[in-house]
Motif scaffolding. Structure first.
Motif, PDB file in Angstrom:
ATOM      1  N   LEU A 121       0.815  -1.228   0.000  1.00 48.06           N
ATOM      2  CA  LEU A 121       0.000   0.000   0.000  1.00 48.06           C
ATOM      3  C   LEU A 121       0.849   1.279   0.000  1.00 48.06           C
ATOM      4  O   LEU A 121       0.626   2.171  -0.807  1.00 48.06           O
ATOM      5  CB  LEU A 121      -0.964  -0.035   1.190  1.00 48.06           C
ATOM      6  CG  LEU A 121      -2.079   1.004   1.218  1.00 48.06           C
ATOM      7  CD1 LEU A 121      -3.332   0.402   1.807  1.00 48.06           C
ATOM      8  CD2 LEU A 121      -1.667   2.217   1.995  1.00 48.06           C
ATOM      9  N   LYS A 152       1.408   3.337  -6.303  1.00 51.34           N
ATOM     10  CA  LYS A 152       0.528   4.474  -6.537  1.00 51.34           C
ATOM     11  C   LYS A 152      -0.901   4.045  -6.182  1.00 51.34           C
ATOM     12  O   LYS A 152      -1.676   4.799  -5.611  1.00 51.34           O
ATOM     13  CB  LYS A 152       0.598   4.863  -8.025  1.00 51.34           C
ATOM     14  CG  LYS A 152       0.840   6.329  -8.244  1.00 51.34           C
ATOM     15  CD  LYS A 152       0.834   6.661  -9.709  1.00 51.34           C
ATOM     16  CE  LYS A 152      -0.144   7.797  -9.958  1.00 51.34           C
ATOM     17  NZ  LYS A 152      -0.186   8.184 -11.372  1.00 51.34           N
ATOM     18  N   HIS A 153      -1.202   2.810  -6.540  1.00 51.62           N
ATOM     19  CA  HIS A 153      -2.504   2.251  -6.192  1.00 51.62           C
ATOM     20  C   HIS A 153      -2.404   0.740  -6.369  1.00 51.62           C
ATOM     21  O   HIS A 153      -1.536   0.256  -7.093  1.00 51.62           O
ATOM     22  CB  HIS A 153      -3.593   2.803  -7.119  1.00 51.62           C
ATOM     23  CG  HIS A 153      -4.985   2.527  -6.620  1.00 51.62           C
ATOM     24  ND1 HIS A 153      -5.408   2.909  -5.370  1.00 51.62           N
ATOM     25  CD2 HIS A 153      -6.033   1.901  -7.195  1.00 51.62           C
ATOM     26  CE1 HIS A 153      -6.673   2.528  -5.204  1.00 51.62           C
ATOM     27  NE2 HIS A 153      -7.067   1.915  -6.288  1.00 51.62           N
ATOM     28  N   ASN A 154      -3.250  -0.006  -5.682  1.00 52.19           N
ATOM     29  CA  ASN A 154      -3.277  -1.445  -5.931  1.00 52.19           C
ATOM     30  C   ASN A 154      -4.696  -1.982  -5.842  1.00 52.19           C
ATOM     31  O   ASN A 154      -5.597  -1.304  -5.330  1.00 52.19           O
ATOM     32  CB  ASN A 154      -2.299  -2.193  -5.013  1.00 52.19           C
ATOM     33  CG  ASN A 154      -2.588  -1.990  -3.544  1.00 52.19           C
ATOM     34  OD1 ASN A 154      -3.731  -1.729  -3.147  1.00 52.19           O
ATOM     35  ND2 ASN A 154      -1.567  -2.114  -2.710  1.00 52.19           N
TER      36      ASN A 154
END
Lengths: 600, 199
Positions: free
Chosen positions: A148, A152-154
């Motif tokens: 996390l 950048k994002h998951n």
């Protein structure tokens, strides 16, 4: 080994087209596994770096149906670095694949490396079946939780119908705004289930720009005003120059207003090193004239850089008389380390395009006093003039870098590891083209060079690619030699071998009373190690052998390892001790180990 | 210094972790955090109160916006707004001591919502200082407090401001005089606003 024909153009507008596999653009029923590859193919991906395992096996089973090359790595960290090197060399999104649990956790260092240097990669991991999520099933790990803070994002995908949409969104997130890594964790049952696949219909919503971007005309005019009135301006060129492809605009700005350009480590190549206005690298190991120019300047124009502690020295004394203009795509970077006077928050290329019409060429009869002053200050510095060095029998890393630069005409892609050799490379290899230096700047990840170079070579098969690594960092990921051998890559590998963890030893020498605790390093015979992989190798001990060895490596088809046995206790100069001001640097000493032109 | 942010976020698993993790990474302590549904379907509203340096507001807002699931951020700061907190307070009270609590509840405009042989539960709504005032008086009276549950602060800006207006306002620049937006509440824009937000 995947040998499918590759389409080098990575396009995002494949919607509606039919590609080689015939699966893009038609609404068909596919398994989640097939959708992974079909979506990647639709996104223009022709190569992925990965390692199979239980939870990703359905996806690997489906791979044979798609024209995507799979490069089998020897450790998943290598897969992430390869995707990273691929992305940095090509400007496209790199993709790596790993299984659940340890496969996924092994990616983490590579993901963090990409995060700190804003490199767009997409990581696809297998996950245990959604029915057993959260039960500590075999090889289950909460990889989205773990990554996390370094992505950048998951995403977690538990249904086949979400695979295409999620992967397409991951690509958009990875490359939009300030780029970065995105991880997509796909459960085994989502890979096995079947659903309707429609690539075009899975298109993500258009990227929403960060709402705090701000490049309105008032700021542009204010910036132009500062630039026009500056007597001692310096441009600070960062990674953003490469990311935004703003090299031409930056050059116009520098030439039109006669502003010297200093680069960050990751900005090298964004402005030609051979250009008369190029100062070279700034910061902790920047040359004295660069840091002095920054300290004395009355205007800093920061372009796509973030005032990292390695380039500012102590903030309290940083460029005290300078106004600061910060052109940056990430609003969270504004005023983070250095308070700025004008912020242009947006894409660098667009900001410069908006700024340039407000700047009339500076009326220059000859060079400005400021540029002349900097030029003059170069002579005062005890620069080790490589060209005039007598050959005393000692081999210095600086020799190696200089000769490598000459032999490759400065045109190779050089992928460096982390440590002394990385700084020497930055000082002595002059990069004129963007994306020709690939290195881990923000995270400083040892072991980066070899796998990242494999990625870079696969992205740019026609370019000469050199790994430059130390003996310490090289051993962290040396297993990837086998990958280079298996893929039959024409990759040149220079190991700068001084028998120490050199940069740490240097700190111990300067700041820990030469207590060389745990830094002397016994290494295998790298030539024999190469030979064990079926790779040619050569050891180099003297200056005279450098160029012939480099020429042999260049001529040889396939991987080639050169073990450069260099002076053991050489240090990188100049150096700004941590916590000191930018101008308070440790200069090159009259150390008998360090030759200068005056030693003749 | 205390900062108050309103964040509109996607109502999905893990979003709270992402927001909370951001503050953890910035080494900023969250004083209170309330989350609930907003006026929009699928969008949750968070009010985050945190203790950070006076200049940290811009960076926190900018960092929040970098989270993919965050739709809007409002640094409420000094702007004109209403802040409320709700608290449930259970105090030990026997038939003999109840009347004193009733009096206090009356003064603080709170309510008794549960009454048992040996305890009473008070519900109080207001700004933090009012709630803390009641707790202090209860303590000083010797009424033994058994339990306190507080929601933390939730805020809403006064006047015509809606989240949609906020977004429009952000584009030209972040230093727009906020009062103008609060004051220009003419009737036509009322109607427009209601239509825009689908109310």
């Amino acid at each position: 080994m995947g040998t499918a024909k590759k389409n080098p153009s990575q396009s995002t507008s494949h919607a509606g087209n039919t590609t080689a596999s015939g699966r893009v653009g038609n609404a068909t029923r596919l398994t989640g596994s097939e959708m992974i590859w079909a979506t990647l193919e639709g996104e223009g991906v022709d190569v992925v770096f990965g390692y199979p395992g239980g939870a990703i096996l359905p996806a690997y089973d489906a791979l044979r149906k798609f024209p995507i090359r799979h490069v089998l790595v020897r450790h998943e960290q290598g897969a992430a670095h390869m995707a990273d090197g691929y992305a940095r060399a090509s400007g496209r999104v790199g993709v790596c694949v790993a299984t659940s649990g340890p496969g996924a956790t092994n990616l983490v260092t590579g993901i963090a490396t990409a995060m700190l240097d804003s490199v767009p990669i997409v990581c696809i991991t297998g996950q245990v079946s959604s029915k057993v999520l959260g039960t500590d099933a075999f090889q289950e790990v909460d990889i989205t939780g773990i990554t996390l803070p370094v992505t950048k994002h998951n995403y977690v995908v538990t249904r086949a119908e979400d695979v295409a949409r999620t992967i397409r969104e991951a690509f958009l997130v990875a490359k939009s705004g300030r780029p970065g890594p995105v991880l997509v964790d796909i459960t085994k049952d989502a890979q096995q289930a079947t659903a309707e696949f429609d690539f075009a219909a899975a298109a993500p919503k258009p990227h929403r720009p960060h709402p705090m971007l701000k490049t309105e005309s008032a700021s542009i005019l204010a910036a132009a005003e500062l630039i026009r009135n500056a007597k001692k301006p310096v441009i600070l060129a960062g990674h953003g120059v490469l990311q935004s492809r703003a090299g031409a605009e930056l050059r116009t700005l520098a030439e039109r207003m006669r502003i010297p350009v200093a680069s960050t480590l990751l900005g090298l190549g964004g402005f030609p090193a051979s250009h008369p206005l190029s100062l070279g690298m700034m910061g902790m190991h920047g040359e004295a004239w660069v840091n002095h120019a920054i300290q004395q300047s009355d205007l800093l124009i920061a372009c796509g850089m973030r005032f990292d502690d390695r380039v500012t020295g102590t903030l309290a004394t940083y460029a005290p008389d300078a106004k600061k203009i910060h052109i940056e795509v990430d609003p969270a970077e504004i005023n983070k380390n250095v308070k700025v006077d004008v912020a242009l928050i947006g894409d660098l290329k667009e900001a410069l395009e908006a700024l340039l019409p407000h700047l009339a060429p500076r009326d220059t009869k000859g060079e400005s006093a400021w540029v002349k002053e900097i030029e003059a200050s170069k002579g005062e510095c005890a620069v080790r003039d490589i060209r005039n060095l007598p050959d005393s029998g000692h081999l210095y890393a600086a020799h190696v870098m200089h000769d490598l630069w000459k032999a490759t005409e400065g045109k190779a892609i050089v992928v460096t590891d982390v440590g002394q050799h990385q700084m020497w490379e930055a000082q002595y290899y002059k990069h004129d083209e963007p994306r020709t230096l690939i290195t881990s700047g923000g995270l400083g990840t040892m072991g980066f060079a070899l796998p990242a170079a494999i990625g870079a070579k696969i992205a740019c098969p026609d370019k000469e690619v050199w790994v430059v690594a130390g003996d310490g960092g090289f051993q962290m990921t040396a297993a990837e030699l086998a990958t280079a051998a298996q893929e039959e890559l024409d990759l040149n590998i220079a190991i700068v071998n001084n028998g120490y963890l050199g940069m740490v030893r240097q700190w111990q020498e300067f700041f820990y009373e030469k207590n060389y605790q745990s830094t002397p390093l016994l290494s295998p015979d790298f030539v024999k190690l190469a030979e064990a992989h079926g790779i040619r190798g050569k050891a180099v001990k003297t200056r005279a052998e450098v160029l012939p060895a480099v020429a042999e490596a260049q001529k040889h088809k396939g991987p080639f390892v050169i073990n450069f046995l260099v002076e053991r206790e050489d240090s990188v100069y100049p150096m700004i001790p941590a916590g000191s001001a930018l101008h308070e640097m440790i200069r090159r000493p009259n150390n008998p180990l360090v030759e200068t032109a005056h030693d003749k | 210094m205390l900062h108050t942010f309103v964040a509109l976020v996607e109502d999905k698993p893990g979003v709270l972790t992402r927001v909370a993790s951001l503050f953890r990474r910035l080494n900023i302590n969250i004083v209170s955090l309330t989350v609930g549904h907003s006026e929009r379907v699928g969008v949750s509203r968070m009010t985050i109160v945190c203790d950070a340096s006076p200049t940290a507001g811009h960076r926190i807002a900018a960092s929040l916006y970098k989270l993919e699931n965050v739709l809007e951020v409002d640094d409420v700061g000094q702007l004109s707004h209403v802040a409320r907190e709700l608290a449930l307070i259970k105090v030990a009270a026997t038939p003999k001591t109840r009347s004193m609590v009733f009096e206090l509840v009356e003064v603080f405009r709170a309510r008794i919502v549960d009454l048992a042989p040996e305890s009473m539960m008070i519900e109080i709504t207001g700004v933090e200082s009012k709630i803390e005032g009641l707790i202090q008086v209860l303590n000083e009276n010797g009424d033994r407090i058994l339990e306190i549950s507080r929601t933390g602060r939730m805020v809403m800006r006064r006047g015509q401001h809606t989240s949609r207006v906020l977004e429009a306002m952000r584009v030209p620049g972040i230093e727009l005089p906020e009062d103008k937006i609060v004051d220009d509440g003419a009737a036509p824009s009322d109607v427009l606003m209601a239509e825009e937000t689908g109310l």
